[in-house]
Scaffold this motif. Structure first.
Motif, PDB file in Angstrom:
ATOM      1  N   ALA A  80       0.780  -1.074  -0.096  1.00  0.00           N
ATOM      2  CA  ALA A  80       0.076   0.007   0.060  1.00  0.00           C
ATOM      3  C   ALA A  80       0.942   1.394   0.089  1.00  0.00           C
ATOM      4  O   ALA A  80       0.351   2.233  -0.621  1.00  0.00           O
ATOM      5  CB  ALA A  80      -0.925  -0.123   1.253  1.00  0.00           C
ATOM      6  N   ASN A  81       1.972   1.265   0.560  1.00  0.00           N
ATOM      7  CA  ASN A  81       2.883   2.430   0.701  1.00  0.00           C
ATOM      8  C   ASN A  81       3.365   2.807  -0.659  1.00  0.00           C
ATOM      9  O   ASN A  81       3.590   3.690  -0.987  1.00  0.00           O
ATOM     10  CB  ASN A  81       4.089   2.197   1.626  1.00  0.00           C
ATOM     11  N   LYS A  82       3.978   1.621  -1.341  1.00  0.00           N
ATOM     12  CA  LYS A  82       4.135   1.793  -2.817  1.00  0.00           C
ATOM     13  C   LYS A  82       3.205   2.163  -3.796  1.00  0.00           C
ATOM     14  O   LYS A  82       3.465   3.103  -4.633  1.00  0.00           O
ATOM     15  CB  LYS A  82       4.731   0.301  -3.343  1.00  0.00           C
ATOM     16  N   LEU A  83       1.880   1.880  -3.544  1.00  0.00           N
ATOM     17  CA  LEU A  83       0.837   2.202  -4.341  1.00  0.00           C
ATOM     18  C   LEU A  83       0.496   3.698  -4.050  1.00  0.00           C
ATOM     19  O   LEU A  83       0.292   4.533  -4.872  1.00  0.00           O
ATOM     20  CB  LEU A  83      -0.398   1.277  -4.028  1.00  0.00           C
ATOM     21  N   LYS A  84       0.560   4.042  -2.859  1.00  0.00           N
ATOM     22  CA  LYS A  84       0.503   5.487  -2.310  1.00  0.00           C
ATOM     23  C   LYS A  84       1.363   6.465  -2.961  1.00  0.00           C
ATOM     24  O   LYS A  84       0.887   7.413  -3.223  1.00  0.00           O
ATOM     25  CB  LYS A  84       0.362   5.416  -0.985  1.00  0.00           C
ATOM     26  N   ASN A  85       2.672   5.938  -3.285  1.00  0.00           N
ATOM     27  CA  ASN A  85       3.756   7.026  -3.441  1.00  0.00           C
ATOM     28  C   ASN A  85       3.337   7.102  -5.406  1.00  0.00           C
ATOM     29  O   ASN A  85       3.427   7.954  -5.849  1.00  0.00           O
ATOM     30  CB  ASN A  85       4.915   6.220  -3.433  1.00  0.00           C
TER      31      ASN A  85
ATOM     32  N   THR B 270      -7.676   0.696  -4.452  1.00  0.00           N
ATOM     33  CA  THR B 270      -7.709   1.788  -3.497  1.00  0.00           C
ATOM     34  C   THR B 270      -8.963   1.694  -2.856  1.00  0.00           C
ATOM     35  O   THR B 270      -8.712   1.784  -1.562  1.00  0.00           O
ATOM     36  CB  THR B 270      -7.457   3.064  -4.200  1.00  0.00           C
ATOM     37  N   PHE B 271     -10.223   1.600  -3.270  1.00  0.00           N
ATOM     38  CA  PHE B 271     -11.182   1.652  -2.638  1.00  0.00           C
ATOM     39  C   PHE B 271     -11.944   0.463  -2.012  1.00  0.00           C
ATOM     40  O   PHE B 271     -13.026   0.302  -1.763  1.00  0.00           O
ATOM     41  CB  PHE B 271     -12.112   2.723  -3.356  1.00  0.00           C
ATOM     42  N   THR B 272     -11.458  -0.799  -2.635  1.00  0.00           N
ATOM     43  CA  THR B 272     -11.863  -2.144  -2.038  1.00  0.00           C
ATOM     44  C   THR B 272     -11.574  -2.131  -0.596  1.00  0.00           C
ATOM     45  O   THR B 272     -10.267  -1.857  -0.037  1.00  0.00           O
ATOM     46  CB  THR B 272     -11.735  -3.052  -2.832  1.00  0.00           C
TER      47      THR B 272
ATOM     48  N   ILE C 169      -2.841   3.419   6.651  1.00  0.00           N
ATOM     49  CA  ILE C 169      -2.328   3.421   5.458  1.00  0.00           C
ATOM     50  C   ILE C 169      -3.468   3.483   4.334  1.00  0.00           C
ATOM     51  O   ILE C 169      -3.391   4.216   3.307  1.00  0.00           O
ATOM     52  CB  ILE C 169      -1.186   2.195   5.060  1.00  0.00           C
ATOM     53  N   TYR C 170      -4.500   2.890   4.615  1.00  0.00           N
ATOM     54  CA  TYR C 170      -5.739   2.846   3.883  1.00  0.00           C
ATOM     55  C   TYR C 170      -6.080   4.410   3.691  1.00  0.00           C
ATOM     56  O   TYR C 170      -6.490   4.711   2.795  1.00  0.00           O
ATOM     57  CB  TYR C 170      -6.832   1.951   4.504  1.00  0.00           C
ATOM     58  N   GLN C 171      -6.002   5.090   4.911  1.00  0.00           N
ATOM     59  CA  GLN C 171      -6.471   6.548   4.659  1.00  0.00           C
ATOM     60  C   GLN C 171      -5.425   7.373   3.952  1.00  0.00           C
ATOM     61  O   GLN C 171      -5.888   8.098   3.052  1.00  0.00           O
ATOM     62  CB  GLN C 171      -6.635   7.085   6.200  1.00  0.00           C
ATOM     63  N   ALA C 172      -4.128   6.838   3.931  1.00  0.00           N
ATOM     64  CA  ALA C 172      -3.178   7.557   3.115  1.00  0.00           C
ATOM     65  C   ALA C 172      -3.450   7.465   1.609  1.00  0.00           C
ATOM     66  O   ALA C 172      -3.197   8.264   0.737  1.00  0.00           O
ATOM     67  CB  ALA C 172      -1.785   7.307   3.555  1.00  0.00           C
ATOM     68  N   LEU C 173      -3.912   6.006   1.515  1.00  0.00           N
ATOM     69  CA  LEU C 173      -4.218   5.643   0.083  1.00  0.00           C
ATOM     70  C   LEU C 173      -5.400   6.660  -0.524  1.00  0.00           C
ATOM     71  O   LEU C 173      -5.226   7.114  -1.518  1.00  0.00           O
ATOM     72  CB  LEU C 173      -4.608   4.317  -0.279  1.00  0.00           C
ATOM     73  N   ILE C 174      -6.339   6.711   0.335  1.00  0.00           N
ATOM     74  CA  ILE C 174      -7.413   7.752  -0.064  1.00  0.00           C
ATOM     75  C   ILE C 174      -7.083   9.035  -0.286  1.00  0.00           C
ATOM     76  O   ILE C 174      -7.398   9.677  -1.130  1.00  0.00           O
ATOM     77  CB  ILE C 174      -8.528   7.409   0.896  1.00  0.00           C
ATOM     78  N   ARG C 175      -6.292   9.574   0.592  1.00  0.00           N
ATOM     79  CA  ARG C 175      -5.817  10.843   0.503  1.00  0.00           C
ATOM     80  C   ARG C 175      -4.850  11.174  -0.674  1.00  0.00           C
ATOM     81  O   ARG C 175      -5.034  12.093  -1.455  1.00  0.00           O
ATOM     82  CB  ARG C 175      -5.060  11.667   1.837  1.00  0.00           C
ATOM     83  N   ALA C 176      -4.227  10.124  -1.069  1.00  0.00           N
ATOM     84  CA  ALA C 176      -3.545  10.196  -2.212  1.00  0.00           C
ATOM     85  C   ALA C 176      -4.406  10.668  -3.573  1.00  0.00           C
ATOM     86  O   ALA C 176      -3.863  11.217  -4.457  1.00  0.00           O
ATOM     87  CB  ALA C 176      -2.471   9.126  -2.219  1.00  0.00           C
TER      88      ALA C 176
END
Length: 102
Positions: free
Chosen positions: A35-40, A60-62, A78-85
């Protein structure tokens, strides 16, 4: 489209299934690292080309990884960080089903 963007699109098409598998893992550390890699990656507007939008929305949203309550708590940041990205790029999700998912 030059060959470099086409190569990137082809490479991304290969990595999306890997991300999906790792994000569905019951291993919390594997989920967080992926998830960190995906967020970046999601932090760049270049990530939001038409063929990628459906994969981004799905991955991201599942909430497949929230299958165990303790893991849900562990990955919430990290889930929240994905959404914020993704939020700055929501206008790029023009298809109705993608808007609903996001």
């Amino acid at each position: 489209m030059s060959s470099r963007p086409q190569t990137a699109v082809a490479d991304n098409a290969k990595i999306f299934p890997v991300f999906a598998t790792r994000l569905a893992s019951k291993n919390v550390n594997e989920y967080i690292n992926t998830a960190n890699k995906l967020k970046n990656w999601l932090g760049s507007e270049k990530a939001y080309y038409p063929d990628a939008l459906r994969n981004i929305a799905h991955q991201t949203f599942t909430t497949r990884f929230l299958h165990i309550e303790s893991s849900a708590v562990a990955v919430m940041d990290i889930y929240q960080a994905l959404i914020r990205a993704v939020i700055p790029f929501l206008p790029l999700f023009t298809e109705e089903d993608l808007q609903y998912m996001c």
